[in-house]
Scaffold this motif. Structure first.
Motif, PDB file in Angstrom:
ATOM      1  N   CYS A 251       0.859  -1.192   0.000  1.00 30.79           N
ATOM      2  CA  CYS A 251       0.000   0.000   0.000  1.00 30.79           C
ATOM      3  C   CYS A 251       0.893   1.239   0.000  1.00 30.79           C
ATOM      4  O   CYS A 251       0.901   2.014   0.972  1.00 30.79           O
TER       5      CYS A 251
ATOM      6  N   GLU B 293       0.814   4.022  -1.785  1.00 32.91           N
ATOM      7  CA  GLU B 293       0.141   5.320  -1.794  1.00 32.91           C
ATOM      8  C   GLU B 293      -0.351   5.689  -0.402  1.00 32.91           C
ATOM      9  O   GLU B 293      -0.242   6.846   0.024  1.00 32.91           O
ATOM     10  N   ALA B 294      -0.900   4.722   0.317  1.00 37.10           N
ATOM     11  CA  ALA B 294      -1.365   4.996   1.678  1.00 37.10           C
ATOM     12  C   ALA B 294      -0.204   5.340   2.599  1.00 37.10           C
ATOM     13  O   ALA B 294      -0.325   6.213   3.465  1.00 37.10           O
ATOM     14  N   LYS B 295       0.934   4.695   2.413  1.00 39.99           N
ATOM     15  CA  LYS B 295       2.110   5.017   3.224  1.00 39.99           C
ATOM     16  C   LYS B 295       2.574   6.449   2.973  1.00 39.99           C
ATOM     17  O   LYS B 295       2.978   7.153   3.913  1.00 39.99           O
TER      18      LYS B 295
ATOM     19  N   GLY C 235     -10.880   0.623   3.994  1.00 39.64           N
ATOM     20  CA  GLY C 235     -10.487  -0.493   3.150  1.00 39.64           C
ATOM     21  C   GLY C 235     -11.115  -1.788   3.616  1.00 39.64           C
ATOM     22  O   GLY C 235     -11.662  -1.877   4.725  1.00 39.64           O
TER      23      GLY C 235
ATOM     24  N   THR D  65      -6.520  -5.607   5.084  1.00 44.39           N
ATOM     25  CA  THR D  65      -5.622  -4.920   4.151  1.00 44.39           C
ATOM     26  C   THR D  65      -4.500  -4.160   4.847  1.00 44.39           C
ATOM     27  O   THR D  65      -3.634  -3.615   4.169  1.00 44.39           O
TER      28      THR D  65
ATOM     29  N   LYS E 160      -4.904  -1.787   7.788  1.00 47.64           N
ATOM     30  CA  LYS E 160      -5.195  -0.467   8.353  1.00 47.64           C
ATOM     31  C   LYS E 160      -4.605  -0.331   9.756  1.00 47.64           C
ATOM     32  O   LYS E 160      -3.931   0.654  10.068  1.00 47.64           O
TER      33      LYS E 160
ATOM     34  N   ILE F 171      -7.232   1.980   1.446  1.00 47.42           N
ATOM     35  CA  ILE F 171      -6.280   0.868   1.376  1.00 47.42           C
ATOM     36  C   ILE F 171      -7.000  -0.301   0.739  1.00 47.42           C
ATOM     37  O   ILE F 171      -7.830  -0.967   1.370  1.00 47.42           O
ATOM     38  N   ASP F 172      -6.694  -0.547  -0.524  1.00 46.68           N
ATOM     39  CA  ASP F 172      -7.383  -1.586  -1.290  1.00 46.68           C
ATOM     40  C   ASP F 172      -6.619  -2.898  -1.181  1.00 46.68           C
ATOM     41  O   ASP F 172      -5.524  -2.971  -0.620  1.00 46.68           O
TER      42      ASP F 172
ATOM     43  N   PRO G 199      -4.184  -5.735  -2.270  1.00 45.54           N
ATOM     44  CA  PRO G 199      -2.914  -5.549  -2.990  1.00 45.54           C
ATOM     45  C   PRO G 199      -2.965  -6.127  -4.391  1.00 45.54           C
ATOM     46  O   PRO G 199      -3.647  -7.128  -4.654  1.00 45.54           O
TER      47      PRO G 199
ATOM     48  N   GLY H 136       2.198  -5.772  -5.124  1.00 43.63           N
ATOM     49  CA  GLY H 136       1.982  -5.625  -3.697  1.00 43.63           C
ATOM     50  C   GLY H 136       1.933  -6.955  -2.974  1.00 43.63           C
ATOM     51  O   GLY H 136       2.451  -7.089  -1.853  1.00 43.63           O
TER      52      GLY H 136
ATOM     53  N   SER I 258      -5.971 -10.679   0.689  1.00 49.04           N
ATOM     54  CA  SER I 258      -5.509  -9.516   1.443  1.00 49.04           C
ATOM     55  C   SER I 258      -4.179  -9.829   2.119  1.00 49.04           C
ATOM     56  O   SER I 258      -3.683 -10.963   2.084  1.00 49.04           O
TER      57      SER I 258
END
Length: 666
Positions: A186, A188-190, A221, A225, A227, A348-349, A351, A355, A386
């Motif tokens: 993840c 982008e979320a990081k 999400g 995933t 969170k 958070i989708d 992976p 991913g 996940s």
């Protein structure tokens, strides 16, 4: 000591533990017991079986020499010259009996008692001694009440006096520290949450251009995933106090407790500002207001109102950042989601291929993997899983290797673990020849039709007639890539593959069974989506599938049908047409390739499990040219001998589970 060092040394305030105060409590009880014993012996009146005598009788007994261990004690309780005489009196049977005499003793009698030599004179007690003796019982009773009730209420973390206290816990940096390097899949979320850490470490960098730190971040999400794991990484990276609490900790049966806990939580945050507060599963307290049909949700709504005011109200201060996580953002109140409260939503989708490989490498750091293990192949074969499921997959592989007394985890263990996680564990169910034949033709129909219509994106991975999970057989597919879009042609091919099992039963056996129930449900679901949601029918690109998902009570009390009855009839007709056409298509393919169907079914009866390339060989050459190697791992446990069946009627009667292909595309 510098400010960061002070923050590191802070630990959450916790109540005293029973183990810590156990010696002290024991000492207090010993003192109380000793005081009771001393009081008992200090007061002669409490002695049982004491004979009351007069002073004259004592003088007569003293003259006869039947008194021993006598004590003469002056006592002012009865006035001046009041004397108390105690001692032992020898009775007619020779036994000693305690006696007591109280009264005024003349001087002549007093001298007579002294001359007998059986009495000793004890000085009179002072006023303080009498006061202590009189008050000691009351002190003991008050002490018992204090230690039995008041102290227990104060020590109890969930006592009546602590209902309104926040249950947020401050995480320490020296225990199970997790950083951003432990989070994968993840990126982008990081990056989104990494800005918060950078702002806390160097706020001037953002303040130079007028930037303001977000007040809240909502991580959304599907389950598993990462969170909560990402929140732990923020706690490990940020050099500020980090409080964590669950949304259900605010919910209580007493009115006003949740709101009080919210206020206390933010008060703790202001004392430690700047700090981070993580609320896990915030949907437990942040659901939309007005969702209840009665008055039972007033307490939850008061808690939500308090949370809204504390996050962005008149009396708010900077420095307290809220991070929340949920997998149900659709049920959250709109006032909670607006900028100023949760300024940023981080999705958070599940992976993707890259991913999944990164996640597998993170979890495989501490595992002894064999050289033949290729995590890229494992990632390609686990679409839709996940991060939590991938970690569970590697853990299952490690458990299987340990149960087989292996020192390293090889690819065979991971492959079996993957099939166990995705399709269920193998079950050696006893089936007769007729049932095996039906399952073999059913799975052969799935495999042949899918191999015939496949466009190269969803090849057959494995076909087996060994029961797994709830199915009697499985046809597994592994896509070449992550499928983000489904075209109409691919969906129709999937429908043909799903109906291949039922078509094979009709073509080869001449009868149909209940084993295709799962295939029929899945095919109908796909056809309904094509007609109602995706506009892939002659009805046109019109959305006819609203209000088909799970109802959220409070948002919609009843479902509304946004199309007429005549349109509903057309929808049903289109669904039937699509499914029937693909069923006829699958039956036509199997009739044309009847020889390959019979050969594949007989090969399944012989080998039980075939790989995907064997199906392709049968379809192209009419036979299997690659030898079938049976990869049989060592048994997980010693095989137990089964008692022979004496009668076939002893077999339990049950409806066979669906023989649907477990790996069929959704």
């Amino acid at each position: 000591m510098s400010e960061p060092e002070k923050r590191k040394s802070r630990t959450p305030l916790k109540g005293p533990t029973p183990d810590k105060f156990q010696p002290r409590v024991l000492l207090i009880w010993m003192v109380i017991f000793a005081a009771i014993v001393a009081l008992w012996f200090m007061n002669p009146a409490n002695t049982a079986n004491v004979r009351e005598m007069s002073v004259t009788e004592v003088l007569q007994a003293a003259g006869q020499g039947t008194i021993s261990n006598g004590v003469i004690k002056s006592d002012g309780s009865g006035g001046k010259d009041w004397t108390v005489i105690t001692g032992k009196l020898r009775g007619e049977d020779g036994n000693l009996v305690d006696f007591r005499a109280a009264g005024r003793v003349p001087d002549a009698s007093f001298r007579e008692l002294q001359e007998t030599g059986a009495f000793k004179e004890r000085p009179a007690g002072n006023v303080w001694q009498q006061v202590i003796i009189g008050l000691l019982p009351f002190v003991i009773i008050i002490g018992l009440l204090y230690f039995l009730f008041v102290r227990q209420i104060r020590m109890a973390g969930r006592g009546a006096l602590n209902f309104g206290k926040s249950r947020a816990k401050m995480l320490t940096r020296d225990r199970d520290r997790i950083t951003f390097s432990d989070v994968a899949g993840c990126d982008e979320a990081k990056e989104e949450v990494h800005e918060i850490v950078d702002f806390l470490k160097d706020p001037k960098k953002f303040q130079k251009v007028g930037g303001r730190i977000p007040k809240g971040i909502l991580m959304v999400g599907p389950p598993g995933t990462g969170k909560t794991l990402l929140a732990k990484a923020i706690a490990g990276e940020a050099d500020v106090p980090f409080f964590t609490i669950s949304g259900s900790d605010f919910v209580e049966m007493f009115v006003g407790v949740g709101a009080s806990r919210v206020r206390d939580m933010f008060e703790q945050g202001r004392k430690n500002a700047p700090c981070l507060i993580f609320i896990d599963e915030i949907d437990a307290v942040g659901r939309q207001r007005g969702a209840g049909l009665g008055g039972g949700n007033d307490e939850r709504e008061q808690t939500l109102n308090s949370l809204l005011v504390e996050m962005d109200g008149f009396d708010t201060t900077e420095g307290v950042i809220i991070i929340a996580a949920t997998n149900r953002p659709d049920v959250l109140d709109n006032a909670l989601l607006r900028p100023g409260r949760f300024d940023r939503q981080v999705y958070i989708d599940l992976p993707d291929l890259v991913g999944r490989e990164q996640i597998l490498r993170v979890h495989a750091r501490k595992l002894p993997l064999s050289e033949d293990v290729d995590l890229a192949v494992v990632a390609r074969g686990t679409p839709g899983l996940s991060g939590a499921e991938l970690a569970n997959l590697l853990n299952e592989g490690a458990l299987m290797a340990a149960r087989r007394n292996k020192k390293k985890i090889d690819m065979l263990d991971i492959e079996e673990a993957r099939e166990k996680v995705q399709f269920g564990r193998e079950r050696r169910r006893i089936m007769d020849d007729e049932d095996k034949k039906i399952v073999a033709y059913h799975e052969a129909g799935h495999a042949l039709v899918q191999a015939a219509v496949d466009d190269g994106q969803l090849p057959v991975h494995k076909v087996t007639i060994i029961p797994r999970g709830g199915s009697l057989g499985s046809t597994m597919f592994i896509p070449k890539k992550d499928m983000l879009n489904y075209g109409k042609r691919r969906l129709l091919n999937n429908l043909a593959g799903l109906m291949g099992g039922r078509a094979a039963e009709e073509v080869a056996i001449g009868d149909i069974t209940s084993g295709a129930s799962g295939d029929i449900k899945q095919a109908t679901k796909i056809a309904r989506h094509m007609v109602c949601d995706w506009g892939m029918s002659p009805l046109g690109p019109v959305a006819l599938g609203e209000n088909q998902e799970t109802l959220f009570l409070g948002r919609e009390i009843s479902r509304s049908q946004n199309y007429s009855e005549s349109t509903a009839v057309k929808i049903d007709a289109e669904i039937h047409r699509i499914v029937d056409e693909q069923y006829d298509r699958a039956r036509k393919i199997l009739q044309e390739k009847r020889a390959a169907l019979d050969y594949l079914a007989s090969a399944l009866l012989e080998h039980e499990t075939l790989d995907g390339h064997h199906v392709v060989e049968i379809l192209e050459f009419g036979e299997i040219r690659t030898p079938v190697t049976k990869k049989t791992p060592p048994p997980l446990e010693p095989a137990k001998a089964r008692a022979p069946r004496d009668d076939a009627s002893k077999k339990p009667k049950e409806v066979p589970p669906s023989a649907e292909p477990s790996g069929a595309p959704a």
